[in-house]
Design an enzyme around this catalytic site. Structure first.
Site, PDB file in Angstrom:
ATOM      1  N   ASP A 141      -7.680  -7.610  -7.624  1.00 61.31           N
ATOM      2  CA  ASP A 141      -7.412  -8.547  -8.724  1.00 61.31           C
ATOM      3  C   ASP A 141      -8.298  -9.773  -8.499  1.00 61.31           C
ATOM      4  OD1 ASP A 141      -6.225 -10.678 -10.291  1.00 61.31           O
ATOM      5  OD2 ASP A 141      -4.436  -9.423 -10.470  1.00 61.31           O
ATOM      6  N   LYS A 148     -17.530 -18.622 -18.231  1.00 59.51           N
ATOM      7  CA  LYS A 148     -18.699 -17.795 -17.921  1.00 59.51           C
ATOM      8  C   LYS A 148     -19.805 -18.645 -17.284  1.00 59.51           C
ATOM      9  CE  LYS A 148     -19.049 -14.002 -18.479  1.00 59.51           C
ATOM     10  NZ  LYS A 148     -18.590 -12.958 -17.521  1.00 59.51           N
TER      11      LYS A 148
HETATM   12  P1  NDP Z   1     -13.211  -6.011 -21.357  1.00 65.08           P
HETATM   13  O1  NDP Z   1     -12.093  -6.889 -21.793  1.00 65.08           O
HETATM   14  O2  NDP Z   1     -13.259  -4.615 -21.829  1.00 65.08           O
HETATM   15  O3  NDP Z   1     -13.330  -6.041 -19.786  1.00 65.08           O
HETATM   16  C1  NDP Z   1     -12.904  -7.110 -19.001  1.00 65.08           C
HETATM   17  C2  NDP Z   1     -12.581  -6.569 -17.629  1.00 65.08           C
HETATM   18  O4  NDP Z   1     -12.205  -7.636 -16.766  1.00 65.08           O
HETATM   19  C3  NDP Z   1     -11.404  -5.580 -17.649  1.00 65.08           C
HETATM   20  O5  NDP Z   1     -11.677  -4.522 -16.785  1.00 65.08           O
HETATM   21  C4  NDP Z   1     -10.256  -6.430 -17.114  1.00 65.08           C
HETATM   22  O6  NDP Z   1      -9.247  -5.691 -16.443  1.00 65.08           O
HETATM   23  C5  NDP Z   1     -11.019  -7.267 -16.105  1.00 65.08           C
HETATM   24  N1  NDP Z   1     -10.202  -8.414 -15.700  1.00 65.08           N
HETATM   25  C6  NDP Z   1      -9.794  -9.457 -16.446  1.00 65.08           C
HETATM   26  N2  NDP Z   1      -9.010 -10.268 -15.701  1.00 65.08           N
HETATM   27  C7  NDP Z   1      -8.927  -9.705 -14.471  1.00 65.08           C
HETATM   28  C8  NDP Z   1      -8.284 -10.058 -13.251  1.00 65.08           C
HETATM   29  N3  NDP Z   1      -7.532 -11.157 -13.114  1.00 65.08           N
HETATM   30  N4  NDP Z   1      -8.446  -9.229 -12.177  1.00 65.08           N
HETATM   31  C9  NDP Z   1      -9.191  -8.101 -12.277  1.00 65.08           C
HETATM   32  N5  NDP Z   1      -9.826  -7.727 -13.389  1.00 65.08           N
HETATM   33  C10 NDP Z   1      -9.690  -8.518 -14.466  1.00 65.08           C
HETATM   34  O7  NDP Z   1     -14.537  -6.780 -21.823  1.00 65.08           O
HETATM   35  P2  NDP Z   1     -16.076  -6.409 -21.699  1.00 65.08           P
HETATM   36  O8  NDP Z   1     -16.278  -5.110 -21.074  1.00 65.08           O
HETATM   37  O9  NDP Z   1     -16.675  -6.675 -23.019  1.00 65.08           O
HETATM   38  O10 NDP Z   1     -16.555  -7.568 -20.731  1.00 65.08           O
HETATM   39  C11 NDP Z   1     -17.003  -7.318 -19.422  1.00 65.08           C
HETATM   40  C12 NDP Z   1     -17.817  -8.477 -18.944  1.00 65.08           C
HETATM   41  O11 NDP Z   1     -18.903  -8.689 -19.841  1.00 65.08           O
HETATM   42  C13 NDP Z   1     -17.052  -9.804 -18.899  1.00 65.08           C
HETATM   43  O12 NDP Z   1     -17.534 -10.486 -17.770  1.00 65.08           O
HETATM   44  C14 NDP Z   1     -17.479 -10.502 -20.189  1.00 65.08           C
HETATM   45  O13 NDP Z   1     -17.409 -11.882 -20.054  1.00 65.08           O
HETATM   46  C15 NDP Z   1     -18.937 -10.046 -20.256  1.00 65.08           C
HETATM   47  N6  NDP Z   1     -19.531 -10.119 -21.585  1.00 65.08           N
HETATM   48  C16 NDP Z   1     -19.008  -9.419 -22.650  1.00 65.08           C
HETATM   49  C17 NDP Z   1     -19.597  -9.503 -23.894  1.00 65.08           C
HETATM   50  C18 NDP Z   1     -19.098  -8.747 -25.082  1.00 65.08           C
HETATM   51  O14 NDP Z   1     -19.494  -9.065 -26.212  1.00 65.08           O
HETATM   52  N7  NDP Z   1     -18.245  -7.724 -24.898  1.00 65.08           N
HETATM   53  C19 NDP Z   1     -20.771 -10.388 -24.113  1.00 65.08           C
HETATM   54  C20 NDP Z   1     -21.270 -11.024 -22.920  1.00 65.08           C
HETATM   55  C21 NDP Z   1     -20.647 -10.905 -21.718  1.00 65.08           C
HETATM   56  P3  NDP Z   1      -7.874  -5.205 -17.201  1.00 65.08           P
HETATM   57  O15 NDP Z   1      -8.262  -3.938 -17.942  1.00 65.08           O
HETATM   58  O16 NDP Z   1      -6.929  -4.981 -16.097  1.00 65.08           O
HETATM   59  O17 NDP Z   1      -7.494  -6.314 -18.122  1.00 65.08           O
END
Ligand code: NDP
Length: 341
Positions: free
Chosen positions: A63, A162
């Site tokens: 986490d 971010k």
């Molecule tokens: P998702 O919401 O699909 O993925 C986010 C991930 O972060 C999930 O696996 C989530 O886990 C995990 N997460 C959040 N909080 C925690 C925590 N406390 N501990 C462990 N894991 C955690 O979004 P995306 O795939 O789109 O985003 C992935 C990355 O890309 C992020 O860093 C986001 O900022 C970045 N990004 C995304 C963009 C977009 O347009 N989609 C654009 C630019 C950057 P869980 O499933 O358990 O919640």
């Protein structure tokens, strides 16, 4: 021996595509999730939908807000893709709610990578860590040299989280002996095919449009990129000799919310009556945002066009991007296939 790559936040939209791309390139993958009992089989099923053999993915618990699990997760890995970070559709009231997992989690991941002797970490940052500087001329084209100014009071908690996470990561590698090499990927608004119905915010917006939640669209536009390109860039950046110590903007063109709606309707004509029918005057958006929390995060964006230069990813990593229309159409098709629109 086959190299193992640790991918953090394996349940995420981008992470699942990164895992598929790593498996396609012959790597072994270990993914971190918050709750392996709940998520392990879902991750494997979703990754398999990308057309790869996914049964060998190892899923472990870590986490972003806790120290446990990170050292064991990193042990024996050669590379790490640190993708996990909260990306909520509704902004929390306090910045700290997102900064704690984004910045604290990145530092936990980096510390574990250093202790485990991981060679290189690729961090998923965002164009939002680049595009909100201060005092830039109108029409400025953003490059990897630009940084968001976190002292601005009009940026959302997500933008702050971010930017501060990316800054902390660069700071960490600069000051830590034997730290891994760092590469940062800064994607725009990520579209492209969803592999399961656990949607990222960037696809939830499409889903809401397809369900008719937005009869009209605010006048906002952002850089777009296809998730398959984002995944390919992460994997290229992981080993390319010239990538170490560099940031890469991962964007190809841009799209307005209204334009995204039109792309959805072109792909799925039965949704023509559901997608936004016109662009709302900015004044109307400001008034509605008083009642609708989701609209508040777009207020600083109204009427602003931000353009990014992707030359570095194209020339250094040799990457060719899909156009935004293709990314949005693929997203719409996948949501239909998953029966969520
Ligand atoms: P998702 O919401 O699909 O993925 C986010 C991930 O972060 C999930 O696996 C989530 O886990 C995990 N997460 C959040 N909080 C925690 C925590 N406390 N501990 C462990 N894991 C955690 O979004 P995306 O795939 O789109 O985003 C992935 C990355 O890309 C992020 O860093 C986001 O900022 C970045 N990004 C995304 C963009 C977009 O347009 N989609 C654009 C630019 C950057 P869980 O499933 O358990 O919640």
């Amino acid at each position: 021996m086959t190299d193992t790559v640790l991918v953090t936040g394996a349940t995420g939209f981008i992470a699942k595509h990164c895992i598929a791309e790593l498996l396609r390139n012959g790597y072994r993958v270990r993914g971190t999730v918050r709750d392996p009992v709940r998520s392990a089989e879902n991750v494997k099923r979703a990754v398999a939908r990308a057309g790869v053999e996914a049964s060998g993915i190892e899923i472990v618990a870590a986490d972003l807000l806790k120290d446990e699990g990170w050292a064991a997760a990193a042990q024996g890995c050669r590379y790490m893709l640190h993708v996990a970070s909260p990306f909520p559709i509704t902004q929390p009231n306090s910045r700290e709610e997102l900064i704690a997992p984004a910045r604290g989690g990145a530092l936990r991941a980096l510390t574990a990578a250093t202790k485990a002797g991981i060679e290189r970490v690729v961090l998923t940052s965002s164009t939002v860590a680049v595009m909100y500087g201060s005092g830039l001329p109108h029409g400025h084209i953003y490059t990897e040299s630009d940084w968001t100014d976190t002292s601005r009071t009009d940026i959302t908690p997500y933008i702050a989280s971010k930017t501060l996470a990316e800054k902390a990561t660069w700071d960490y590698v600069a000051k830590t002996q034997n730290a891994p090499e760092l590469v940062v990927v800064n994607p725009g608004f990520v579209q492209g095919p969803a592999l399961d119905p656990d949607l990222s915010t960037s696809l939830e917006v499409l889903q809401l449009m397809g369900k008719g939640a937005y009869p009209a669209a605010p006048r906002v536009e952002f850089p777009v990129v296809d998730v398959r390109d984002v995944a390919a860039i992460h994997v290229k950046a992981m080993t390319h000799p010239a990538a170490a110590g560099e940031r890469f903007l991962a964007t190809e063109g841009s799209a307005s919310l209204f334009g995204i709606g039109r792309c959805i309707a072109d792909e799925l004509p039965d949704l023509k009556g559901k997608v936004p029918k016109f662009e709302m005057p900015d004044l109307m958006v400001r008034a509605l945002a008083v009642f609708d929390k989701r609209l508040r995060s777009v207020l600083p964006e109204l009427g602003v066009v931000r353009r990014c230069d992707n030359t570095k990813a194209r020339t250094v990593l040799g990457h060719t991007f899909r156009p935004p229309e293709e990314a949005i159409a693929a997203a719409a098709r996948s949501l239909r296939k998953l029966k969520v629109i």
